[in-house]
Design a protein around this motif. Structure first.
Motif, mmCIF file in Angstrom:
data_model
loop_
_atom_site.group_PDB
_atom_site.id
_atom_site.type_symbol
_atom_site.label_atom_id
_atom_site.label_comp_id
_atom_site.label_asym_id
_atom_site.label_seq_id
_atom_site.Cartn_x
_atom_site.Cartn_y
_atom_site.Cartn_z
ATOM 1 N N ASP A 1 0.837 -1.203 0.000
ATOM 2 C CA ASP A 1 0.000 0.000 0.000
ATOM 3 C C ASP A 1 0.871 1.252 0.000
ATOM 4 O O ASP A 1 1.974 1.250 0.537
ATOM 5 C CB ASP A 1 -0.887 0.020 1.249
ATOM 6 N N ASN A 2 0.339 2.330 -0.593
ATOM 7 C CA ASN A 2 0.993 3.647 -0.581
ATOM 8 C C ASN A 2 2.387 3.585 -1.211
ATOM 9 O O ASN A 2 3.369 4.069 -0.650
ATOM 10 C CB ASN A 2 1.074 4.178 0.856
ATOM 11 N N VAL A 3 2.467 2.973 -2.396
ATOM 12 C CA VAL A 3 3.735 2.808 -3.111
ATOM 13 C C VAL A 3 3.709 3.636 -4.384
ATOM 14 O O VAL A 3 2.697 3.703 -5.069
ATOM 15 C CB VAL A 3 3.972 1.318 -3.452
ATOM 16 N N VAL A 4 4.846 4.266 -4.707
ATOM 17 C CA VAL A 4 5.015 4.963 -5.981
ATOM 18 C C VAL A 4 6.033 4.159 -6.790
ATOM 19 O O VAL A 4 7.152 3.935 -6.336
ATOM 20 C CB VAL A 4 5.523 6.402 -5.770
ATOM 21 N N ILE A 5 5.610 3.709 -7.982
ATOM 22 C CA ILE A 5 6.486 2.974 -8.896
ATOM 23 C C ILE A 5 6.790 3.889 -10.076
ATOM 24 O O ILE A 5 5.878 4.439 -10.687
ATOM 25 C CB ILE A 5 5.806 1.684 -9.415
#
Length: 40
Positions: A8-12
């Protein structure tokens, strides 16, 4: 990739190839994708 999860709450980053699981609350990019910064 089979069996890979993204937390959760990940920037790729755009265009990154995710080859292993990414934990929650991180920024990850590059090829292969790796964690660059934690606790965002």
């Amino acid at each position: 990739m089979p069996g890979v999860t993204i937390g959760d709450n990940v920037v790729i980053g755009a265009g990154s190839v995710v080859t292993r699981s990414i934990p929650s609350s991180v920024i990850a990019y590059r090829n292969p994708c790796r964690v660059i910064r934690e606790n965002i």
